[in-house]
Design a protein around this motif. Structure first.
Motif, PDB file in Angstrom:
ATOM      1  N   LEU A   1      49.164  43.898  43.405  1.00  0.00           N
ATOM      2  CA  LEU A   1      50.398  43.716  44.776  1.00  0.00           C
ATOM      3  C   LEU A   1      50.744  45.570  44.963  1.00  0.00           C
ATOM      4  O   LEU A   1      50.831  45.073  45.574  1.00  0.00           O
ATOM      5  CB  LEU A   1      51.388  43.402  43.229  1.00  0.00           C
ATOM      6  N   ILE A   2      49.993  46.285  44.212  1.00  0.00           N
ATOM      7  CA  ILE A   2      49.869  47.932  44.045  1.00  0.00           C
ATOM      8  C   ILE A   2      49.162  48.398  45.093  1.00  0.00           C
ATOM      9  O   ILE A   2      49.060  49.175  45.352  1.00  0.00           O
ATOM     10  CB  ILE A   2      50.726  48.695  42.772  1.00  0.00           C
ATOM     11  N   GLY A   3      48.498  47.333  45.501  1.00  0.00           N
ATOM     12  CA  GLY A   3      46.989  47.881  46.607  1.00  0.00           C
ATOM     13  C   GLY A   3      46.210  48.719  45.043  1.00  0.00           C
ATOM     14  O   GLY A   3      45.417  50.280  45.850  1.00  0.00           O
ATOM     15  N   ALA A   4      46.124  48.841  43.917  1.00  0.00           N
ATOM     16  CA  ALA A   4      45.401  49.924  43.151  1.00  0.00           C
ATOM     17  C   ALA A   4      43.600  49.699  43.895  1.00  0.00           C
ATOM     18  O   ALA A   4      43.607  48.289  44.269  1.00  0.00           O
ATOM     19  CB  ALA A   4      45.556  48.899  41.612  1.00  0.00           C
ATOM     20  N   ARG A   5      43.273  50.417  42.779  1.00  0.00           N
ATOM     21  CA  ARG A   5      41.424  50.810  43.371  1.00  0.00           C
ATOM     22  C   ARG A   5      40.770  49.815  42.108  1.00  0.00           C
ATOM     23  O   ARG A   5      40.121  49.674  42.447  1.00  0.00           O
ATOM     24  CB  ARG A   5      41.650  52.301  43.764  1.00  0.00           C
ATOM     25  N   GLN A   6      41.435  50.325  40.986  1.00  0.00           N
ATOM     26  CA  GLN A   6      40.348  50.109  39.360  1.00  0.00           C
ATOM     27  C   GLN A   6      41.503  49.529  38.923  1.00  0.00           C
ATOM     28  O   GLN A   6      42.755  50.368  38.239  1.00  0.00           O
ATOM     29  CB  GLN A   6      39.912  50.855  38.911  1.00  0.00           C
ATOM     30  N   LEU A   7      41.477  48.873  38.278  1.00  0.00           N
ATOM     31  CA  LEU A   7      42.869  47.890  37.137  1.00  0.00           C
ATOM     32  C   LEU A   7      41.630  48.007  35.101  1.00  0.00           C
ATOM     33  O   LEU A   7      40.208  48.058  35.863  1.00  0.00           O
ATOM     34  CB  LEU A   7      42.648  46.688  37.179  1.00  0.00           C
ATOM     35  N   VAL A   8      42.518  48.563  34.396  1.00  0.00           N
ATOM     36  CA  VAL A   8      41.783  48.409  33.323  1.00  0.00           C
ATOM     37  C   VAL A   8      42.179  47.941  32.693  1.00  0.00           C
ATOM     38  O   VAL A   8      43.471  48.008  32.457  1.00  0.00           O
ATOM     39  CB  VAL A   8      41.638  49.973  32.830  1.00  0.00           C
ATOM     40  N   LEU A   9      42.073  46.454  31.501  1.00  0.00           N
ATOM     41  CA  LEU A   9      42.599  45.486  31.532  1.00  0.00           C
ATOM     42  C   LEU A   9      42.646  46.834  29.742  1.00  0.00           C
ATOM     43  O   LEU A   9      41.998  47.231  29.308  1.00  0.00           O
ATOM     44  CB  LEU A   9      42.323  44.461  31.408  1.00  0.00           C
ATOM     45  N   ASN A  10      43.751  46.945  29.294  1.00  0.00           N
ATOM     46  CA  ASN A  10      44.041  47.021  27.884  1.00  0.00           C
ATOM     47  C   ASN A  10      45.008  46.711  26.875  1.00  0.00           C
ATOM     48  O   ASN A  10      45.386  45.394  27.025  1.00  0.00           O
ATOM     49  CB  ASN A  10      44.588  48.606  28.056  1.00  0.00           C
TER      50      ASN A  10
ATOM     51  N   PRO B   1      57.657  51.050  43.301  1.00  0.00           N
ATOM     52  CA  PRO B   1      57.418  51.868  44.137  1.00  0.00           C
ATOM     53  C   PRO B   1      56.843  53.229  43.832  1.00  0.00           C
ATOM     54  O   PRO B   1      56.455  53.694  44.811  1.00  0.00           O
ATOM     55  CB  PRO B   1      58.845  52.027  44.237  1.00  0.00           C
ATOM     56  N   LEU B   2      56.729  53.832  42.286  1.00  0.00           N
ATOM     57  CA  LEU B   2      56.147  54.121  42.083  1.00  0.00           C
ATOM     58  C   LEU B   2      54.447  54.966  41.658  1.00  0.00           C
ATOM     59  O   LEU B   2      53.614  55.665  42.783  1.00  0.00           O
ATOM     60  CB  LEU B   2      56.311  55.456  40.789  1.00  0.00           C
TER      61      LEU B   2
ATOM     62  N   ASP C   1      66.611  52.173  46.592  1.00  0.00           N
ATOM     63  CA  ASP C   1      66.163  50.469  47.810  1.00  0.00           C
ATOM     64  C   ASP C   1      67.008  49.627  46.640  1.00  0.00           C
ATOM     65  O   ASP C   1      66.841  49.321  45.431  1.00  0.00           O
ATOM     66  CB  ASP C   1      64.283  50.414  47.687  1.00  0.00           C
ATOM     67  N   VAL C   2      68.116  49.140  46.718  1.00  0.00           N
ATOM     68  CA  VAL C   2      68.244  48.276  46.453  1.00  0.00           C
ATOM     69  C   VAL C   2      67.850  46.994  45.301  1.00  0.00           C
ATOM     70  O   VAL C   2      68.728  46.448  45.057  1.00  0.00           O
ATOM     71  CB  VAL C   2      69.708  47.497  46.318  1.00  0.00           C
TER      72      VAL C   2
ATOM     73  N   ASP D   1      56.617  42.842  31.971  1.00  0.00           N
ATOM     74  CA  ASP D   1      56.954  42.546  33.980  1.00  0.00           C
ATOM     75  C   ASP D   1      57.482  44.350  34.631  1.00  0.00           C
ATOM     76  O   ASP D   1      57.595  44.798  33.614  1.00  0.00           O
ATOM     77  CB  ASP D   1      57.996  41.474  34.145  1.00  0.00           C
ATOM     78  N   PRO D   2      56.138  44.716  34.894  1.00  0.00           N
ATOM     79  CA  PRO D   2      56.209  46.223  35.041  1.00  0.00           C
ATOM     80  C   PRO D   2      57.039  46.008  36.341  1.00  0.00           C
ATOM     81  O   PRO D   2      56.465  48.029  36.951  1.00  0.00           O
ATOM     82  CB  PRO D   2      54.920  46.257  34.771  1.00  0.00           C
ATOM     83  N   SER D   3      57.107  45.497  37.118  1.00  0.00           N
ATOM     84  CA  SER D   3      57.670  45.041  38.582  1.00  0.00           C
ATOM     85  C   SER D   3      58.788  46.995  39.231  1.00  0.00           C
ATOM     86  O   SER D   3      58.710  47.584  39.720  1.00  0.00           O
ATOM     87  CB  SER D   3      58.163  44.300  39.172  1.00  0.00           C
ATOM     88  N   PRO D   4      59.377  46.796  37.855  1.00  0.00           N
ATOM     89  CA  PRO D   4      60.845  48.139  37.886  1.00  0.00           C
ATOM     90  C   PRO D   4      59.898  49.723  38.276  1.00  0.00           C
ATOM     91  O   PRO D   4      60.156  50.297  39.258  1.00  0.00           O
ATOM     92  CB  PRO D   4      61.651  48.811  36.527  1.00  0.00           C
ATOM     93  N   ILE D   5      58.140  50.008  37.786  1.00  0.00           N
ATOM     94  CA  ILE D   5      57.703  50.720  38.689  1.00  0.00           C
ATOM     95  C   ILE D   5      56.839  51.007  39.485  1.00  0.00           C
ATOM     96  O   ILE D   5      56.187  51.729  40.483  1.00  0.00           O
ATOM     97  CB  ILE D   5      56.637  51.161  37.452  1.00  0.00           C
TER      98      ILE D   5
END
Length: 403
Positions: free
Chosen positions: A346-355, A292-293, A187-188, A286-290
């Motif tokens: 954006l990624i539809g995570a179920r749980q977010l842990v701040l660190n 797709p995974l 995906d370009v 900016d973690p956007s490159p990850i």
């Protein structure tokens, strides 16, 4: 092809539990209530423990926690800033029974047993510079080990080919590692590569992608392999008994195998459901490159170094605003709680842990009311952007990742 693939045939069919223990949650500087960055990922059933980052004094944090030093099998480094890697040499010495006094040119019988298979091999993954740092730290301190270690480096396209950043020869206990190149994304839109399956076995895979920071930095995605669902034996037993087939067929069906009986009846194996997905990020603005995974993560661990907390944080400047704090934080390669919340959404995570919190945010909010007020406010900022569960990490906190 991943650098290593371990058969899990002799191990349990799946992990009964997956848990994360935070050994250090500070950014840049440790404090009396937060240590430098490190967390332990523990797999129940198999018993392995993997560390992600290894800041100063991680070995001591392991000793004070329920994490077992002897169970550590892998270490994943996100980037080579000191607060994420300074603790790796003493940690290796602790895991592999290290001691001082290695003499070049002399063979220590403790390091050359009759059967090399008796030695523990600890695998380390990290960006360019990880291998050189560990080799230099161990050799220049004359550290000898009772085991082996290997460093696999995740190479960026801009990295010099084959370079290790050191002219020192390998440590006697260092095995040759691989330089892992990125797989281009189809995906370009993303315009960047990933490291697909840097580790894989029958139970889990690990992939990685670059994330934006002030230096080369990596985020890791740990995927549990698909897990068989619960079997209803009554669905199969009448057919097995009618054909006088072995009752052991139930085990094969539970593993997902299809079986054709003597009378032509085809028994379909128990379908599998997706395993758990954990996304563990290093420092980033900016973690956007990850992305797709990372889509559909059960657990996202995202830094939240600084926050705008007027009336709560006494260090807040009079001319600060939410936009000013975000711009200042981003300029230093870091994120705010709102930025973490937006990415979780954006990624539809179920749980977010701040660190990875600034040292001015105390980590004893479980016993200190003032610290609890601050951390609740930080959590609230993330919750404005993300409607899932939000947790603020503190040292020695353990979270279980449910299915």
């Amino acid at each position: 092809m991943p650098p290593s693939r371990t058969s899990a045939a002799a191990q349990s069919a799946n992990f009964s539990t997956i848990s994360v223990t935070f050994l250090g949650t500070a950014s840049a500087q440790p404090s009396s209530t937060r240590n430098h960055s490190s967390l332990a990922l523990c797999f129940g059933g198999r018993g392995d423990t993997w560390l992600f980052d290894c800041g100063e004094a991680t070995q001591q944090r392991v000793q004070k926690s329920d994490v077992k030093m002897g169970k550590i099998r892998k270490i994943f480094i996100t980037h080579t800033h000191g607060d994420h890697i300074f603790g790796i040499a003493p940690l290796l010495a602790g895991c592999l029974n290290g001691a001082g006094g290695m003499i070049d040119g002399m063979v220590d019988s403790r390091m050359e047993p009759a059967d090399p298979k008796e030695l523990t091999t600890l695998e380390i993954y990290g960006p360019l510079g990880t291998r050189a740092f560990i080799r230099s730290a161990l050799r220049l301190t004359h550290t000898r080990l009772d085991g082996r270690y290997v460093v696999h480096e995740l190479r960026f396209p801009r990295d010099p080919p084959g370079g290790d950043y050191t002219t020192l020869p390998p440590h006697r206990c260092e095995l040759p590692g691989k330089n892992l190149l990125q797989t281009p994304m189809d995906d370009v839109q993303w315009g960047k590569g990933i490291w697909n399956d840097v580790y894989a076995d029958d139970l889990v895979t690990v992939s990685a992608a670059p994330i934006e920071h002030s230096v080369a930095c990596v985020g890791y995605v740990v995927n549990e392999q698909p897990v068989p669902q619960k079997m209803d034996p009554s669905h199969y037993l009448p057919h097995i008994k009618r054909n006088k087939a072995p009752i052991a067929y139930l085990s094969r069906l539970q593993r997902g195998e299809n079986i054709t009986l003597d009378d032509g009846t085809e028994l379909l194996g128990v379908p599998k459901r997706a395993g758990r997905k954990l996304v563990i990020l290093g420092d980033t603005y900016d973690p956007s490159p990850i992305m797709p995974l990372a889509v559909g993560a059960d657990l996202l661990i995202h830094e939240a170094t600084n926050a705008y907390l007027p009336g709560i944080d006494p260090a807040t400047n009079n001319d600060d605003t939410e936009e000013v704090v975000q711009a200042r934080t981003t300029s230093r390669g870091h994120s705010t709680p709102q930025m973490a919340g937006r990415f979780a959404r954006l990624i539809g995570a179920r749980q977010l842990v701040l660190n990875h919190f600034s040292a001015r945010y105390r980590g004893d909010d479980d016993v200190n009311e003032e610290a609890k007020t601050v951390m609740d406010a930080i959590k609230g900022l993330a919750e404005k952007e993300f409607c899932g569960e939000v947790v603020c990490a503190r040292d020695f906190m353990t979270l279980h990742v449910s299915r």
